[in-house]
Structures are given as structure tokens and as C-alpha cells.
Design an enzyme around this catalytic site. Structure first.
Site, PDB file in Angstrom:
ATOM      1  N   ASP A 228       0.831  -1.199   0.000  1.00 31.47           N
ATOM      2  CA  ASP A 228       0.000   0.000   0.000  1.00 31.47           C
ATOM      3  C   ASP A 228       0.872   1.258   0.000  1.00 31.47           C
ATOM      4  O   ASP A 228       1.874   1.332   0.708  1.00 31.47           O
ATOM      5  CB  ASP A 228      -0.865  -0.029   1.277  1.00 31.47           C
TER       6      ASP A 228
ATOM      7  N   GLU B 201       1.806  -0.538  -4.901  1.00 32.97           N
ATOM      8  CA  GLU B 201       0.846   0.491  -5.310  1.00 32.97           C
ATOM      9  C   GLU B 201       1.651   1.776  -5.446  1.00 32.97           C
ATOM     10  O   GLU B 201       1.908   2.463  -4.471  1.00 32.97           O
ATOM     11  CB  GLU B 201      -0.261   0.670  -4.266  1.00 32.97           C
TER      12      GLU B 201
HETATM   13  C1  NOJ Z   1      -4.450   2.814  -1.005  1.00 32.34           C
HETATM   14  C2  NOJ Z   1      -5.591   1.896  -0.743  1.00 32.34           C
HETATM   15  O1  NOJ Z   1      -5.874   1.168  -1.912  1.00 32.34           O
HETATM   16  C3  NOJ Z   1      -6.741   2.767  -0.301  1.00 32.34           C
HETATM   17  O2  NOJ Z   1      -7.944   2.056  -0.261  1.00 32.34           O
HETATM   18  C4  NOJ Z   1      -6.387   3.392   1.010  1.00 32.34           C
HETATM   19  O3  NOJ Z   1      -7.401   4.300   1.376  1.00 32.34           O
HETATM   20  C5  NOJ Z   1      -5.062   4.157   0.927  1.00 32.34           C
HETATM   21  N1  NOJ Z   1      -4.054   3.452   0.214  1.00 32.34           N
HETATM   22  C6  NOJ Z   1      -4.518   4.463   2.301  1.00 32.34           C
HETATM   23  O4  NOJ Z   1      -4.087   3.294   2.917  1.00 32.34           O
END
Ligand code: NOJ
Length: 506
Positions: A195, A249
Site C-alpha cells: 500500500d 501500489e
Molecule cells: C491505497 C488503498 O488502496 C486505499 O484504499 C487506502 O485508502 C489508501 N491506500 C490508504 O491506505
């Protein structure tokens, strides 16, 4: 020559809260997923990615983790997780779990200690004068990225106030995450989705942001120190048997920036959000594909996830009525590209974004932090319709209402209704994935462009031709031997608008 499984895997994202509820509390859980593994195996995916299921106050749907080594009772137990991994492996499905290293929950014991004045250097606390936050950083969800605590200091949270950012300049955080990785690797996970992977480090003196629009010049994102973290993580992954992997991500401004995260000793993959952000346009698709293949060693492709408007609805916005045809055409194109594809639960049913969730039912912090200015992400997180009747359309046991209301149209789109109907989106996905598995995995990891008429995109991979028509008029296909797959009617050498096809070259 054999390649690691993830190189051309089709990975299915499970947003755990919304996939299937076995316990009957209206929220999806691990036992629910376990029951539906045969559905996923039949769909033809190679791996599942589970969004966070760790103990959490759910200030951000579980991306606020209070204990990185447990399972929230809402979702089950560690034993349920182990059983899920065992069953998935039995079916030949790999399991990727989400790891959230940029921030914890404010309920995490370390943050609770920090509030009591102990170990504040595990987070980012600062003094500030004049009752104003220490700098001008804004939370991604809206409002200032700082919250003041009782003794007057401020702490940084790039997301919700319940998600304090860790201080990665403290070696304790490194040790802790290496240990967390090992904890899940020891339980058999095949990989991690990281993440906010371009977060973690912030520029040393936390200077003001000058231009919010440039991630590449930001003091918040993509600091060079972050790469050393992934070098360490790669070593841990490689110390385990099997081909354990990590996918980041990573939001960046350019494919070049993205490429830095997937150098041979860092992450194996990163999501390719440029593909997801591209409009319905052959030119835009071509540019993203060319840039990606030119810069990253192993490409990924993603059309939807739990943070964005479902692609069926995105594509429809400009031209009402076209969404489903375009979504199916985009799937065929995505599967034909070299690299791996990430699907988001429900796209195989052709689910649209749910736009009319009443305000009182909304749950996403984006809605609340933006004071209702932004609808937030609940619209793509509505629980899946498994059957066409019942209070939750088969998502929960009978009579239970799901945590977000389902719209009427979901009944017509249920998995039960579509299964076995050759004209359904679900059967189209099953055919595409089966055909793709047979055809595509053996193809060379290269792509060649063919001359394409305006509005269309044609390319070959070995003996396969993929053609997509994003224009308003039908186009003429190149010569071919036979049609292998098509997302709509292909008549001889004619490809209608909003359609893609796989052809065997002559
Ligand atoms: C990316 C995640 O996919 C999302 O759902 C989340 O709100 C943010 N990161 C913060 O963790």
C-alpha cells in the site's frame, strides 16, 4: 524457458468486506472467500489478492491496521486464514496479501504509547507555532495532513486522522516490517501488495509543498530512500522457497519514475495506473502500452480496483450505453498484452459503479473528510450479488442486510443468473481467461504494432493478432485465419466500434 508465475498471471482482487459473508454480520469475511474459491478457480484466475483483514477500527476500511499479525474478528481468525491459504493452494491459486507500511491505525499500541508521550519517534510528531499545522501538506482524503494532540504537538497523517504515518527514518520501523513480512511468508503467502509504496519517507525537513500537481518534485512522495526498503524486502522474499513476490501500489507522474521501483533488486511489479487512467482512445492506449513496455521489465495492467470508479461506468460517461461493450473489449486487449493483469471483483459480472448510495449509508472517509464534496469510493465497494433474490442477493446468509445497500440492477447481474448463459459477461470472462491461459502464456514477451486505421489499435504477439476499435465507425481488420475470441460481433473483415478481437494470423 520457464518464467516466474507472476510474470503473466491474472490476479483477482478481493475487497474482503464486499466479497462474501459467511458469518452473517453483513460484512464479507475469510470463510466467505473460502466457500467461493471454486468460483474463482472456475473463472480461471491464477491468484487472489486480499485487501487488509487485520485487526482495525475500520477508519479506512482496514487500511488502518492496529495489529499487523492478526485477523480482525469481523473477518475471522488466523486459523481461517491458514485454511483459506491451504484451500487456495489446493486449487492452484496463489495468495497475495496487502501490507500497509506507510501508516498504522491510531489504535495501534505504538501510537497509543506515543499519545502518552512514549516512543513518538516511531511516528512523525512536530511542534508548531501559532496554532497552525507544521506545514501546508494536505491529506489525500481532504483537509490538513496534521492533527493536534492534547499536549499541543501535531502528528502527520497523509490519509485519515486515524492513520498516523510511520517515521521510516527510525530503524525500528524497518525491523518491524521485515518481521511482519516473515510472519505472513511463514504462513504460506505467495506475495504482497504494498500500500502507498511511494510513500514511507518524507523529505527530511518536511518543507511546504509548492506544487501539488507534481509527484516527482514532491517532498511527500517518492523520496529516494524508499528504494533501500524494497531492496531489503526483496532479500527477505528471495530467502523463502517458491517465487514469492511483491507488487507496489506506486502512483507516479511518469513511466520512468515507476520503473525505479521495479529494478531487478526491488519490487517484482508495480501497478500500472496509467492504463487505468487512460480515456477510451486508441491513441491513449497505444501511448500507455508503448511507454510501459519500454520502461518496465515486467508490465502489469489494471482497469479497476477498490479505489476508483468501475471501468464500465468510466467508459460510459462520455457515451451512454457503451460501457459494457467497452469494458469487455478492454479486457481482451489487456489480457493480450505482455505482463500480468489485475482484475477487480465484480468486473466479471459487468457491475457498474453504484452512484446513488444515500449519504446516510456512505462509509468512506473520503466522503466525510471532503465534507460530502466527493462521493468517495463506496460505489465500487458494494457487496457482490451472488444470487438474484434475498435481502443481500446471496452475499450474506438469508435475511441479513449487507454493510452497503445493493442497487436493484445487481439482481439481474448476479453470478447465479449469468452462470451458464453464453451471452453473459461472466461466461465471456470465463471463455477469455480459459482461451488466454491456453494461448497467451506461451507467447513471446513482446508486442509488434500493425498499421491500424484511425480510432483502432492492432498489434501482434507471435501468431496472435489483437484488434480493438475505440472509434465511432467500423474498421477493416487485417487478414487472418480465424477468430479466437471477440467481445462483440465480428463480421468477416469488419470490426464494429467498441469491440476487440483475438485473431489467429494467417
Ligand atoms: C491505497 C488503498 O488502496 C486505499 O484504499 C487506502 O485508502 C489508501 N491506500 C490508504 O491506505
Amino acid at each position: 524457458m520457464s518464467f516466474p508465475w507472476w510474470r503473466d498471471a491474472v490476479v483477482y482482487e478481493i475487497y474482503v468486506r464486499s466479497f462474501a459473508d459467511a458469518s452473517g454480520d453483513g460484512v464479507g469475511d475469510l470463510a466467505g472467500i473460502r466457500e467461493r474459491l471454486p468460483y474463482l478457480s472456475r473463472l480461471g484466475v491464477d491468484a487472489i489478492w486480499l485487501t487488509p483483514f487485520y485487526p482495525s477500527p475500520m477508519a479506512d476500511g482496514g487500511y488502518d491496521v492496529a495489529d499487523y499479525r492478526g485477523v480482525d474478528p469481523l473477518f475471522g481468525t488466523l486459523a481461517d486464514f491458514e485454511a483459506l491459504v491451504a484451500d487456495a493452494h489446493e486449487l492452484g491459486l496463489k495468495v497475495i496479501v496487502d501490507i500497509v507500511p506507510n501508516h498504522s491505525s491510531s489504535a495501534h499500541p505504538w501510537f497509543q504509547e506515543a499519545l502518552r508521550g512514549v516512543g513518538r519517534d516511531r511516528y512523525i510528531f512536530r511542534d508548531s507555532e501559532g496554532g497552525l499545522p507544521p506545514n501546508n501538506w494536505q491529506s489525500t482524503f481532504g483537509g490538513p495532513a496534521w492533527t493536534r494532540v492534547a499536549d499541543g504537538q501535531w502528528y502527520l497523517h497523509l490519509f485519515a486522522p486515524g492513520q498516523p504515518d510511520f517515521n521510516w527514518r527510525n530503524p525500528v520501523i524497518h525491523e518491524e516490517f521485515l518481521d511482519i513480512l516473515r510472519f505472513w511468508l511463514d504462513r504460506g503467502v505467495d506475495g504482497f501488495r504494498i500500500d502507498v509504496a511511494m510513500g514511507l519517507y518524507k523529505a527530511e525537513d518536511l518543507p511546504d509543498v509548492e506544487d501539488q500537481s507534481f509527484m516527482s518534485r514532491s517532498p511527500i512522495w517518492g523520496q529516494p530512500e524508499v528504494h533501500e526498503v524494497y531492496r531489503q524486502w526483496r532479500k527477505v522474499l528471495e530467502s523463502y522457497p517458491g517465487e514469492r513476490m511483491a507488487v507496489g501500489e506506486v502512483w507516479t507522474d511518469s513511466a520512468e519514475d515507476l520503473a525505479r521501483y521495479v529494478r531487478p533488486d526491488e519490487l517484482h511489479q508495480s501497478f500500472n495506473f496509467a492504463w487505468l487512467q487512460a480515456p477510451w482512445s486508441a491513441e491513449a492506449f497505444r501511448k500507455v502500452i508503448a511507454d510501459t513496455l519500454a520502461t518496465v521489465p515486467f508490465a502489469t495492467w489494471v482497469l479497476s480496483n477498490h479505489d476508483v470508479v468501475r471501468h464500465r461506468t468510466r467508459y460510459e460517461t462520455a457515451d451512454p450505453g457503451t460501457g459494457l461493450s467497452r469494458a469487455k473489449a478492454a479486457l481482451l486487449t489487456m489480457l493480450a498484452l505482455p505482463g500480468s493483469a489485475y482484475l477487480y471483483q465484480g468486473e466479471e459480472l459487468g457491475l457498474p459503479e453504484v452512484k446513488d448510495i444515500p449519504d446516510h449509508a456512505r462509509q468512506d472517509p473520503v466522503f466525510f473528510q471532503s465534507k460530502g464534496r466527493l462521493p468517495g469510493r463506496d460505489g465500487c465497494r458494494v457487496p457482490l450479488p451472488w444470487t438474484s433474490t434475498g435481502a443481500s442477493l446471496g452475499f450474506s446468509p438469508d435475511g441479513v442486510r449487507p454493510w452497503l445497500p445493493q442497487p436493484k440492477v445487481f439482481a439481474e447481474l448476479s453470478a447465479e443468473r449469468q452462470s451458464g448463459d453464453p451471452d453473459s459477461t461472466l461466461e465471456f470472462y470465463r471463455r477469455a481467461l480459459a482461451c488466454g491461459r491456453e494461448l497467451l502464456k506461451s507467447l513471446p514477451y513482446t508486442l509488434e504494432w500493425l498499421d491500424s486505421p484511425e480510432g483502432a489499435l492492432f498489434f501482434t504477439r507471435g501468431p496472435l493478432i489483437c484488434a480493438i476499435n475505440c472509434g465511432m465507425d467500423e474498421v477493416r481488420l487485417p487478414p487472418y485465419e480465424r477468430v479466437l475470441m471477440a467481445s462483440g460481433p465480428v463480421d468477416g473483415d469488419r470490426l464494429p466500434p467498441d469491440t476487440a478481437t483475438w485473431l489467429q494470423a494467417s
